[in-house]
Structure formats: C-alpha cells, structure tokens
Design a protein around this motif. Structure first.
Motif, PDB file in Angstrom:
ATOM      1  N   VAL A  25       0.870  -1.179   0.000  1.00 21.57           N
ATOM      2  CA  VAL A  25       0.000   0.000   0.000  1.00 21.57           C
ATOM      3  C   VAL A  25       0.906   1.229   0.000  1.00 21.57           C
ATOM      4  O   VAL A  25       1.712   1.419   0.905  1.00 21.57           O
ATOM      5  N   PHE A  27       1.110   5.175   0.253  1.00 20.43           N
ATOM      6  CA  PHE A  27       0.349   6.303   0.779  1.00 20.43           C
ATOM      7  C   PHE A  27       0.957   7.634   0.351  1.00 20.43           C
ATOM      8  O   PHE A  27       2.178   7.827   0.456  1.00 20.43           O
ATOM      9  N   ILE A  99      -1.437   1.033   9.868  1.00 21.30           N
ATOM     10  CA  ILE A  99      -0.180   0.417   9.435  1.00 21.30           C
ATOM     11  C   ILE A  99       0.021  -0.923  10.132  1.00 21.30           C
ATOM     12  O   ILE A  99       0.479  -1.900   9.517  1.00 21.30           O
ATOM     13  N   LEU A 102      -2.060  -3.603   8.444  1.00 16.01           N
ATOM     14  CA  LEU A 102      -1.448  -4.033   7.183  1.00 16.01           C
ATOM     15  C   LEU A 102      -0.218  -4.901   7.441  1.00 16.01           C
ATOM     16  O   LEU A 102       0.002  -5.896   6.745  1.00 16.01           O
ATOM     17  N   ARG A 103       0.558  -4.546   8.451  1.00 18.50           N
ATOM     18  CA  ARG A 103       1.743  -5.338   8.798  1.00 18.50           C
ATOM     19  C   ARG A 103       1.341  -6.748   9.209  1.00 18.50           C
ATOM     20  O   ARG A 103       1.985  -7.727   8.827  1.00 18.50           O
ATOM     21  N   THR A 109       4.207  -1.253   3.396  1.00 18.56           N
ATOM     22  CA  THR A 109       3.673   0.099   3.290  1.00 18.56           C
ATOM     23  C   THR A 109       4.772   1.080   2.904  1.00 18.56           C
ATOM     24  O   THR A 109       5.935   0.912   3.277  1.00 18.56           O
ATOM     25  N   MET A 129       7.119   1.782   8.778  1.00 16.09           N
ATOM     26  CA  MET A 129       6.795   1.554   7.368  1.00 16.09           C
ATOM     27  C   MET A 129       8.039   1.096   6.609  1.00 16.09           C
ATOM     28  O   MET A 129       9.162   1.260   7.067  1.00 16.09           O
TER      29      MET A 129
END
Length: 223
Positions: A25, A27, A99, A102-103, A109, A129
C-alpha cells in the motif's frame, strides 16, 4: 496532463476483501497521513515564524522548486530545523492502527510524497513503514530537490515495487489529490481519502470521507 483510465466504480460486493492479493500500500503523506494537505507550506511558514497562511500565498513544492525562497531563509530549512516543525497533532487519527493492521497481513507500506522527505522519514520510522520518499532542500546550494514529481508519482511507485518485489497488480495506492492519481497507473486500486478535487473522486476506485485513516481498512475489508 495526467492521463488516467476512469474507474469502474463496481467495487461494492458485500463481504469482499479487497486487500486479498495486495502486497503493498503506497500512501501519499500530505492530506492522508497528515491532516494538512501541504507540508511545504507548513514548513516555510514556520521557518518564517508565521502561524497562519490566511490571506497569504500557499507555498507548493512546484513553486518552491522553480523559485526557491529568500537566501536568508535557508538557514531555517536544515533537516534539524525541519524536524522541529513536525507537529504530531497534525497526524491523521489511527495511522498507527492502520499500518499495524497491514503489517499483520504481511502487506508492506510506503510513503510517496511531494512533501517533505524529513517529515516522511520521521513518520515512516515512527510507524515502522517499509519505504519512504519525499522532496528535499539543499541548504548549501540554496535549492529544492525534486525526488518526487507531483504529477509522476507512478515512477516512484515502480521503483518501490522493484525494490520490494511487488507487482502493480499487488499494489494499492491512497491519495487525496488529482496529482496522486498518477499512482493509479501502477496500482490495482486507488483510494481517494478525503479527495480535494472532483477529479480525484471521479477517477478513484474507492472513496473514503473520514477523519479516521482506519476507515480505509473498514471500507476495503470485512470487519
């Protein structure tokens, strides 16, 4: 002119997990991870010790790259000085939660921003990230360095994909402006988070209007 294929706007299947198969992802920072849509304007005004831009010009990166600033101001634009201009209250709520989610799903990221590289480095380090890139100031040569062309962020996304071993089909990008749509060229999906323009809204695959970044996760997954 940014050429982008219009989104199909068909991503409304109940119970579908749109993060399935996504491995990265990307950003945008200003207006997404940060509530303020222009970190350079914040930095220049804080360097000039001004607390409000109301009624004054807005310092976009492209303007700064073309015109620079008065020579005496560069002393207030070192990395050390810029670090002091970071205000954690300007961060969008629930960046860390987003975050971390997602991790946990083993999704990498990245920050791709025409804003400050110093800000991007700080946020990426704070949030754990995987990659970050932003624009810089060379205070010795008195010039601004364009690592990220606001209208060509797809070039940065391609570089990140190469470094992290991810394909465009495995990438989702998040931005708030029409310029951010350049990331869509190399992404499976583009999410407009609090879009600043109608065109960003029109060409996005998903739109999230919220003060809470985690609402992107809620929009894309089954919670």
């Amino acid at each position: 002119m940014i050429e982008i294929e219009e989104a199909n706007k068909i991503y409304n299947t109940p119970g579908k997990d749109y993060l399935d198969g996504i491995k990265l992802v990307a950003f945008d920072m200003d207006g997404v991870l940060l509530k303020n849509r222009n970190s350079w304007d914040v930095i220049i005004n804080r360097a000039m010790r001004k607390h409000s831009t109301e009624g004054k010009m807005v310092y976009t990166f492209d303007y700064l790259h073309r015109n620079g600033v008065p020579d005496h101001l560069y002393a207030n634009l070192t990395e050390t000085k810029i670090m002091t201009y970071i205000n954690l209250n300007d961060m969008t709520p629930n960046v860390m939660r987003t975050i971390e989610y997602l991790r946990q799903r083993k999704i990498k990221t990245a920050i791709v921003s025409a804003g400050s590289h110093v800000f991007a480095e700080y946020i990426a380090g704070l949030m754990g990230m995987d990659y970050y890139i932003g624009n810089e100031v060379d205070t010795t040569a008195h010039k601004f360095i364009k690592n990220v062309d606001p209208a060509k962020k797809d070039l940065n996304v391609v570089n990140i994909q190469s470094i992290l071993g991810v394909s465009p089909e495995e990438t989702l990008s998040v931005g708030d402006s029409f310029m951010d749509l350049s990331m869509k060229r190399k992404s499976r999906y583009f999410v407009a988070f609090n879009p600043a323009s109608y065109r960003a809204l029109e060409y996005s695959d998903f739109t999230v209007e919220s003060t809470n970044l985690y609402d992107i996760i809620s929009r894309l997954t089954v919670q």
